[in-house]
Design an enzyme around this catalytic site. Structure first.
Site, PDB file in Angstrom:
ATOM      1  N   GLU A 224       0.887  -1.180   0.000  1.00  0.00           N
ATOM      2  CA  GLU A 224       0.000   0.000   0.000  1.00  0.00           C
ATOM      3  C   GLU A 224       0.914   1.216   0.000  1.00  0.00           C
ATOM      4  O   GLU A 224       1.469   1.581   1.037  1.00  0.00           O
ATOM      5  CB  GLU A 224      -0.892  -0.013   1.256  1.00  0.00           C
ATOM      6  CG  GLU A 224      -1.887  -1.166   1.314  1.00  0.00           C
ATOM      7  CD  GLU A 224      -3.106  -0.934   0.420  1.00  0.00           C
ATOM      8  OE1 GLU A 224      -3.224   0.155  -0.168  1.00  0.00           O
ATOM      9  OE2 GLU A 224      -3.930  -1.854   0.299  1.00  0.00           O
ATOM     10  N   CYS A 258      -2.064   9.681   2.682  1.00  0.00           N
ATOM     11  CA  CYS A 258      -1.633   9.115   1.390  1.00  0.00           C
ATOM     12  C   CYS A 258      -2.581   9.481   0.252  1.00  0.00           C
ATOM     13  O   CYS A 258      -2.158   9.631  -0.881  1.00  0.00           O
ATOM     14  CB  CYS A 258      -1.510   7.604   1.500  1.00  0.00           C
ATOM     15  SG  CYS A 258      -3.030   6.803   2.024  1.00  0.00           S
TER      16      CYS A 258
END
Ligand code: NAD
Length: 478
Positions: A224, A258
């Site tokens: 991720e 993010c």
């Protein structure tokens, strides 16, 4: 079971980790055999700890680490984990059922199934920006899958990492779930071990290191990662609403998210409207003095503060314009919410993931030009579109690639556990959340069971003409 290296080749900590790893490896089949009820019990224990026993400790630790506001802790750290546990508990029974699938006619006499078996011993390495969410979130999927787990949170949010170590040791035996604290060297030592699956959340640069390490043992990986998430605003968009949502998504956690909008790509005809609206609205979020606002976080440490200051310096040297904000305070790692325009494409802010409260705004003349700019960079983790024009929305969707897209909002796609969450290539490999997270931590084992003699059994050597005819007919008809 003994570990894999002679003792004299290992440092003390590597030895310690190898012993822990071996304990988990020895225990993996006990954990793998547990019923859905036992796994749900474990998940509920974790839920209770986060929702009740440790809730205030979590808020305090994150405030100490980077002055994260309490409401943001509840909304972005505790709530997503609780919500994920509730969802997984409601689905786990069906996910663990042996699934019967069809069997082709040519294989008459057999039946076929898929078993979601545990991967085995798993490693979860997490970042600092949402430490509770991004450590315990993947842990839920790992527990649901029936794995043993070693967790390694970030060294940058020390208070939260130590608290998580306490929570994990309070709730679980280390031969099932253990949390290891430490610097980068700790991750490196753990990555030497032959884990069955590695779930890593962090930067693309470290993601490459993790993937390389995983290749030594052919461990499967979920990566991720991050990168620059563009936000396109076309001339049909409601500017006031778009600005309000972008301020919310960009400056939450002081931009250290993010999937925060990294930069805005806007139709050149509405740029000044966006800037005016931004200046008008930013104060209502954080007051005229965001450094005194209790709704605004700090940059996590002086290293990241310096990185962001350097990128602001770089953009000033390139004659960019600070449209709003720009104040900083080194003693507190504080950077004011900042809007910046007229950046050249070579500037650090347009080249690297910003991961801080600085929002560049760049104009485009045509949507083709905007799409071309996005496609000249790595595939983003998220791509946002603000538009009321269906043709424009479809044009963007059909001509770009991204891990996720949210239309007329941002961040929300993360919160829906029915959607897979993750990137593509440079922004990630594999998915998390809900069923998709469960799949990452399980192997879809094929099972074919033969009941009666099947057609294939007639086709053993010696190969005769009539057997050739059966094969010809099978190819033609089945
Ligand atoms: P990072 O990659 O620096 O560190 C992440 C973890 O890796 C930490 O636990 C750290 O100890 C470990 N690590 C660091 N260097 C290592 C090395 N050389 N070898 C082995 N392990 C190492 O990331 P970060 O600064 O903690 O987080 C920011 C990055 O994470 C951003 O790029 C952001 O976009 C990304 N991120 C992605 C997601 C997502 O869900 N896709 C979520 C949050 C953050």
């Amino acid at each position: 079971m003994s570990h894999l290296w002679p003792n004299d080749l290992m440092s003390y900590s590597e030895n310690k980790f190898a012993i822990l790893f071996d304990k988990q490896r020895a225990n993996q089949f006990n954990i793998g055999k547990t019923s859905y009820k036992t796994r749900i019990k474990k998940l509920k224990k974790l839920k209770h700890a986060l929702e009740h026993t440790y809730k205030q400790d979590i808020r305090d630790a994150l405030y100490k680490d980077f002055k994260k506001p309490q409401l943001e802790v509840d909304l972005t750290e505790i709530y997503p984990v609780i919500d994920e546990i509730k969802y997984v508990c409601s689905q786990l029974k069906s996910w663990l059922k042996r699934e019967q699938v069809g069997t082709p006619l040519a294989m008459l006499g057999s039946s076929s199934y898929i078993i979601n078996e545990p991967k085995g011993v798993c490693l979860i390495i997490s970042p600092w920006n949402y430490p509770i969410n991004l450590t315990f979130g993947p842990l839920i999927s790992a527990i649901a899958g029936g794995n043993t787990v070693i967790l390694k949170p970030s060294e940058m949010t020390q208070n939260t990492s130590s608290l998580m170590a306490r929570i994990v040791s309070d709730l679980f035996d280390e031969n099932e779930i253990a949390l290891v604290e430490g610097e980068v060297e700790t991750s490196q030592a753990l990555l030497e071990l032959p884990f069955n699956h590695i779930f890593f959340t962090g930067s693309p640069a470290v993601g490459k290191i993790v993937m390389k390490a995983a290749s030594k043992h052919l461990a499967s990986v979920t990566l991720e990662l991050g990168g620059k998430s563009p936000t396109i605003i076309d001339d049909s968009a409601n500017i006031e609403k778009a600005v309000s949502k972008i301020i919310f998504g960009k400056f939450m956690n002081a931009g250290q998210t993010c999937i925060a909008p990294d930069y805005v790509l806007i139709d050149e005809g509405i740029k000044s409207k966006f800037i005016m609206s931004f200046k008008k609205q930013i104060d209502t979020f954080f007051t005229e003095q965001p450094d005194s606002s209790d709704a605004y976080s700090r940059i996590v440490n002086s290293k990241h503060f310096r990185r962001l200051i350097d990128s602001l310096e770089d953009s000033k040297n390139r004659n960019s314009t600070i449209e709003s904000g720009g104040e900083t305070n080194q003693s507190d790692n504080y950077i004011e919410p900042t809007l910046i325009s007229d950046l050249d494409n070579e500037s650090q802010l347009m080249q690297e993931e910003i991961f801080g409260p600085i929002l560049p705004i760049k104009t485009y003349k045509t949507l083709e030009e905007a799409v071309e700019y996005i496609n000249s960079k790595e595939k983003p983790l998220a791509l946002y579109i603000y538009s009321k024009n269906k043709t424009n929305i479809n044009f963007i969707l059909n001509n770009t690639r991204a891990g996720s897209t949210c239309i007329n909002h941002n961040l929300l796609q993360y919160l829906n556990h029915n959607l897979p969450f993750g990137g593509s290539n440079n922004s990630g490999i594999g998915k998390s959340h809900g069923y998709f997270g469960f799949l990452e931590f399980t192997n879809q084992r094929s099972l074919l069971k033969q009941h009666t003699l099947g057609a294939v059994d007639l086709l053993k050597p010696p190969y005769t003409n009539w057997k050739q005819k059966i094969v010809d007919l099978t190819i033609k008809w089945f």
